[in-house]
Write an enzyme that holds these catalytic residues in place. Structure first.
Site, mmCIF file in Angstrom:
data_model
loop_
_atom_site.group_PDB
_atom_site.id
_atom_site.type_symbol
_atom_site.label_atom_id
_atom_site.label_comp_id
_atom_site.label_asym_id
_atom_site.label_seq_id
_atom_site.Cartn_x
_atom_site.Cartn_y
_atom_site.Cartn_z
ATOM 1 N N GLU A 34 23.150 70.774 110.085
ATOM 2 C CA GLU A 34 23.621 71.680 109.186
ATOM 3 C C GLU A 34 24.866 72.417 109.775
ATOM 4 O OE1 GLU A 34 20.360 71.241 109.508
ATOM 5 O OE2 GLU A 34 19.688 70.428 107.664
ATOM 6 N N HIS B 259 10.437 76.186 103.095
ATOM 7 C CA HIS B 259 11.111 75.565 102.128
ATOM 8 C C HIS B 259 11.418 76.634 100.902
ATOM 9 C CE1 HIS B 259 11.021 71.811 104.275
ATOM 10 N NE2 HIS B 259 11.712 71.163 103.525
HETATM 11 C C1 LIG Z 1 16.947 71.527 108.765
HETATM 12 C C2 LIG Z 1 16.439 70.753 107.723
HETATM 13 N N1 LIG Z 1 17.367 70.125 107.175
HETATM 14 C C3 LIG Z 1 17.054 68.865 106.165
HETATM 15 C C4 LIG Z 1 15.693 69.062 105.650
HETATM 16 C C5 LIG Z 1 15.074 68.017 104.653
HETATM 17 N N2 LIG Z 1 14.659 66.849 105.138
HETATM 18 C C6 LIG Z 1 13.042 66.821 105.465
HETATM 19 S S1 LIG Z 1 12.840 65.401 105.921
HETATM 20 C C7 LIG Z 1 14.309 64.865 106.396
HETATM 21 C C8 LIG Z 1 14.396 63.456 107.057
HETATM 22 C C9 LIG Z 1 13.918 63.675 108.520
HETATM 23 O O1 LIG Z 1 14.206 62.426 109.112
HETATM 24 P P1 LIG Z 1 13.388 62.207 110.525
HETATM 25 O O2 LIG Z 1 13.918 63.044 111.314
HETATM 26 O O3 LIG Z 1 13.944 60.892 110.723
HETATM 27 O O4 LIG Z 1 12.077 62.249 110.122
HETATM 28 P P2 LIG Z 1 10.961 61.270 109.147
HETATM 29 O O5 LIG Z 1 10.806 61.977 108.008
HETATM 30 O O6 LIG Z 1 11.476 59.848 109.071
HETATM 31 O O7 LIG Z 1 9.605 61.194 109.705
HETATM 32 C C10 LIG Z 1 15.337 65.859 105.867
HETATM 33 C C11 LIG Z 1 16.826 65.379 105.685
HETATM 34 C C12 LIG Z 1 14.762 69.773 106.325
HETATM 35 N N3 LIG Z 1 13.396 69.688 105.973
HETATM 36 N N4 LIG Z 1 14.988 70.605 107.316
#
Ligand SMILES: Cc1ncc(C[n+]2csc(CCOP(=O)(O)OP(=O)(O)O)c2C)c(N)n1
Ligand SMILES: Cc1ncc(C[n+]2csc(CCOP(=O)(O)OP(=O)(O)O)c2C)c(N)n1
Ligand SMILES: [Mg+2]
Ligand SMILES: [Mg+2]
Lengths: 334, 332, 334, 332
Positions: D58, D127
């Site tokens: 972000e 959240h």
């Molecule tokens: C700072 C932040 N940005 C965006 C999100 C929304 N979000 C939740 S899970 C996710 C994907 C995360 O990907 P990854 O780190 O590869 O973990 P995975 O879900 O694949 O286990 C996103 C974008 C969040 N929770 N926190």
């Protein structure tokens, strides 16, 4: 890869992977039925990553996880009752119903949070490792984070801090090919997340995330290094999530490629079962474990269902050590 | 009792608490070299393990304070200038403020995040923030903003001993000002207790941090004009001692809220809203705010200095509230 | 290293390095005398880094700098009058007296800010490169940042973003051995900041930061790469700051080692002058440049001194496009 | 005129402005797959260059919006959930809010940062933030917080056309609510203009974002009790339309400030303070705030839902202010 550990440990790995799988299968069903509020991010397909990593830890070692929070605590040995109760928002939940599916964190198992802000576990992990070091404890702290999370500044800062201070930390990037709908390569520069290690002068290891023994071996080496005062390691487990980013969302956001079926064909539990059987463990014994786990899950769900919801006062507890007063106008309609 | 500066008070509070409790340690950028004089001799006294220079990585080391606290330590983080809290906002708001709650009380976060309010000296907008009201809007963070050495020492010691995360906002306009401070090693001022710094009957001035000293000077001058000012210093912004404020306003019937921060959604706004909500019956005049207007802070001293709350602006406000005539402008 | 570029360009490099040195020498003196408010972070010793990098850029290329902001704009070609006026807080200053010493940013020279929040230029640079790309301009964006800044999440995020999107960006880490009182190795993990590049799959180049030609050559290669759509490069210039973190602070915070004298012996301007003379440029011509630059600096200071301070209204201008109203109670005592 | 939802209004505003001006582009995490339905068909229509999935980063991509704006683009950033603004706090507060000022007007920053207020649905504390008041305290950021599809579309279009940075806080409790929206491609609502959503004479309710709809329902019910409520929606939080609020309070003599955010240093606090300062003469009763109390938001729906401002709490406050008796509790 040669299998490691004695038989009991290997059975325990199998058991914990089964626990995660069955716990979540059940959770997904009751979530679909509306029994669990909020979003549910499942770990199915990634069990070997969490279990392998946690089996390399001692009970008193620390661990920090993510929004995909069901697998890590079970991998570290947590009991299922309070986890299931948490999913249902009950006061007997591990977080008293205040955390929910993204936060199944059992501090009695060395957890220091499953945090749903992507990447935010990095600094916490470095800090826990520092705290262990300052107290002369030979504990290590392990950080689970996703491939997508590797783009966050917090992960960079956590790794840099741990490396500069040679802290007993292990950073485990669970690369499950996607962050929500985004393929790893579209959000993460470089061939492998593990390549980032080079920039910090620490080891960067890639391991087959579907092979629980391989993950355990890699993490164990990192743990030994950490305990010996040689600083952190970055380990990337190449793995895969079966379900969509979160389940029961109505449509699948994940752009599956042809490799989808290949991954399904390398299910970590199926693979491990085959290896155990090959090594002489009886299929019947493993079936018995499956049944025991099914009973544990059923018991947990019963427990959760029979538990009470938190009283309204709970909403005002644990902001600070002392419970906050409830404003009259709010209490009047609670 | 000894007369010491605000900076010395910080030094003493830290040194005494580190001496008392081996779980207390301190970290921050360039802390070993003692830039502002709050860690004099610390490395020699407490060793490099407990006095840690950090990478330039605020989110990293402030978050690490959270992690260290969760495993039993009691970190003090010196983030130096308040503006540098922005890069660490996520660890402060998402982890430190919320972990105890989210995990149903499983997490303990006894830690202190210190930073100074570095305004008024041509450091330009990126170094002059006074962002405490942002953190007041985030539950889970206690906040102190002392106005003199006595309060600084007592509150900082209380903060270090507290089992919740505490942010300490230290006003650089007070750094060199001396006051009497008790020698007692257990001298602490409980968090959440304000103080009436001067008694008066016509108008209450609730002032924050360095503005307290300006308010006291304004009160002294207003006395000569026959206006009796009561100066209330909340000292702690969270928990806020609403009682001491309301009690004073119920007595005087008039309130001025003075805050060196920007006006909109400031601590002054919160205090004014509280007064309008809970002491309305007693009010005889509008609740006035004297703050820094909602512009950034410029480098050029000639245009920076007039932006802050001043003795003159407080005096004007007080005269307006009590219906006293403004003094005749002197011929130039 | 063979010298590059035709003679005029080389003279220009010499001139700009001289400008920086003389501008700052003067600034330091009048700061000591109280004529410049606030802190003054000088660039002396690092001139070859800024000038070499900027000479590899076109006039319309973008650049983002740091709190150590005097060198970059002069390196990019800015005139001295409005820079000196800014230091004195005058309305004729490049920022109308609102930025001061940490922000000598001349947008007409492609600058997009000299930002005093360490590391914060990283994302801005990626964004400028993106903006150029989206507009079909073949411009590049260059980010100067310090060794200390490399620990900030913002630098990581900026580099990752630029690498994932193959943006025309160049990240120049000016490693001057310290961040305030902290030696690089005490804050920055890994042998070289340039090693971080590996993790992003981009080139990581180390260059002698005291050799203006070498810096220009390295940056030029990165610029060519960027313009060709091949993405960003990370370049680390190994350099040294002569003065303390900020000047006239009363005591020196920088823990100098025995290498201090070695660095002083490799002064970038002295080295370059010697090379030019060796290559046939006459010492007298270079002396003439020194004198011209001295006159420019004197002229700039005169201009600055004769300029007015901003009117109070200026404090309310440029928060937004429309000037803010001045509250009556504030105006009454301005 | 067509009846569309709040989400469709966002979609239309973005689509129309991207069609109109090729400098406008949009980026955010997983924006191409159109998670919330605000970018339907965008990749096909505007191409992958102008519709960009970002890394989870972000501070990186919001800062990049600043950089792109400085070189002539007009970025829209979708930061999805407001809680994810914390990691980007530094680029927002240090770069985006301040660059125009620090550089004396040299920098242009026409950009929009969108994020939703994602509360009330068991998403737990990390959240569920509603942090607009934090940004209200930072000069240099315009802020909109629309309460219905009509305002959403008109304000978002105005925001995209504006030459200053604008933050759009989009209340997820309004997402599916429909209202009539003009078809005119140049339909914009000027930033800084509030609206009286319902006229009344006994008490003014100033409500923020989704709370406007709750206030309107409360007003309708209070009518049956003989209490006439005027509902004022500022719509834009910066610049705040203080005039429309003061005008209403001067008419009714009573004010309730309703805000889904935490109480302390909230937008409600700011509005209450403004009223106490500038409409004091007209006030016949305390200025009351109905907000979310200063606790975090828990996961369990049974204890989360009662924390937000509700019809009942607004009705109670209104009755108290006009001195009407509370209705008899019904036997259980
Ligand atoms: C700072 C932040 N940005 C965006 C999100 C929304 N979000 C939740 S899970 C996710 C994907 C995360 O990907 P990854 O780190 O590869 O973990 P995975 O879900 O694949 O286990 C996103 C974008 C969040 N929770 N926190
Ligand atoms: C976010 C932030 N943290 C801390 C500071 C205080 N500070 C100013 S310059 C500096 C050192 C920077 O070191 P480096 O990046 O190596 O740049 P150099 O000063 O050596 O040019 C520090 C810590 C700051 N301005 N911003
Ligand atoms: Mg992933
Ligand atoms: Mg440096």
């Amino acid at each position: 890869m040669t299998a490691i550990g004695d038989n009991d440990r290997r059975i325990e790995k199998y058991r914990r992977m089964q626990r995660i799988r069955q716990f979540e299968t059940r959770a997904e069903t009751i979530h679909a039925a509306g029994e669990i509020p909020g979003a549910l991010h499942t770990y199915a397909g990634m069990e070997a990553s969490g279990v392998g990593a946690c089996m390399a830890l001692r009970d008193d070692d620390y661990m920090v996880g993510t929004h995909r929070s069901h697998g890590h605590p079970i991998a570290k040995g947590a009991k299922l009752r309070s986890l299931m109760a948490e999913l249902l928002g009950k006061v007997t939940g591990i977080c008293k119903g205040k955390g929910g599916s993204m936060h199944l964190s059992d501090f009695s198992m060395g957890s220091l949070g499953e945090t749903s802000i992507v990447g935010s576990g990095g600094p916490v992990t470095a800090g826990a490792a520092l705290g262990a070091k300052l107290q002369g404890l030979d504990r290590v702290a392990l950080c689970f984070f996703g491939d997508g999370a590797s783009s966050e500044g917090a992960i960079h800062e956590g790794m840099n801090l741990a490396a500069v201070w040679k802290l007993p930390a292990i950073f485990v990037c669970e690369n499950n090919r996607f962050g929500m709908s985004t393929p790893t390569a579209a959000g993460v520069a470089g061939a492998h997340v593990a390549d980032r290690a080079h920039g910090y002068g620490i080891p960067g290891i890639i391991v087959d995330g579907q092979d629980v023994d391989a993950v355990e071996a890699a993490v164990r080496e990192a743990v030994d290094r950490a305990r010996a005062g040689k600083g952190p390691t970055l380990i990337e487990t190449k793995t895969y999530r079966y379900a969509d980013h979160a389940v029961n969302m109505g449509r699948d956001l994940t752009p599956r490629g042809p490799e989808h079926d290949e991954w399904l064909a390398r299910d970590p539990i199926v693979l491990y079962r085959a290896r155990l059987v090959e090594d002489g463990v009886s299929g019947a014994d493993l079936d018995a474990i499956d049944v025991q786990v099914a009973e544990e899950v059923a018991d947990a769900l019963n427990f959760a269902r029979e538990s009470a919801y938190p009283a309204f006062e709970e909403a005002f507890d644990h902001v600070f050590v002392d419970r906050l007063p409830i404003p009259d106008d709010v209490r009047a309609h609670a | 009792m000894a007369k010491i500066t605000y900076l010395e008070a910080i030094y003493q509070a830290q040194a005494e608490e580190m001496e008392r409790d081996s779980k207390v340690f301190i970290m921050g950028e360039d802390i070993r070299c003692n830039v502002f004089g709050t860690t004099t001799g610390f490395v020699e006294r407490f060793g490099e393990e407990r006095v840690r220079d950090t990478p330039i990585s605020e989110n990293g080391f402030i978050g690490a304070a959270g992690g260290a606290a969760m495993v039993g330590m009691r970190p003090i983080v010196d983030a130096t200038i308040s503006s540098f809290l922005f890069p660490a906002m996520d660890q402060i708001c998402s982890i430190i403020a919320k972990s105890r709650y989210i995990y149903g009380g499983q997490a303990q976060l006894p830690l202190v995040i210190r930073s100074c309010l570095f305004y008024g000296n041509s450091n330009a907008a990126q170094h002059s923030d006074r962002p405490y009201s942002m953190f007041m809007n985030m539950p889970g963070l206690k906040i102190i903003a002392p106005s003199n050495a006595h309060d600084m020492k007592g509150l900082l010691k209380a903060a270090i001993r507290d089992n919740d995360p505490v942010m300490s906002f230290e006003d650089s306009t007070c750094w060199m000002v001396k006051s009497e401070v008790p020698d007692d090693l257990d001298f602490v001022i409980p968090l959440g207790k304000g103080e009436v710094k001067r008694e008066g009957t016509d108008v209450t001035v609730v002032a924050i941090a360095g503005a307290v000293n300006i308010a006291l000077k304004a009160a002294e001058k207003l006395k000569a004009e026959g206006i009796s000012v009561e100066v209330v210093d909340p000292r702690t912004l969270v928990p806020l001692d609403r009682d001491i404020i309301l009690r004073s306003v119920r007595k005087t019937g008039r309130a001025i809220c003075v805050d060196p921060a920007h006006k909109t959604c400031s601590a002054a706004s919160e205090i004014a809203a509280t007064i309008a909500e809970e002491a309305f019956e007693a009010l005889r005049a509008p609740v006035v705010r004297v703050t820094t207007p909602d512009t950034h802070l410029p480098f050029s001293p000639h245009i920076e200095k007039p932006l802050y709350p001043s003795i003159e602006r407080i005096m004007d406000a007080a005269r307006r509230l009590v219906g006293a005539p403004a003094p005749q402008p002197q011929p130039a």
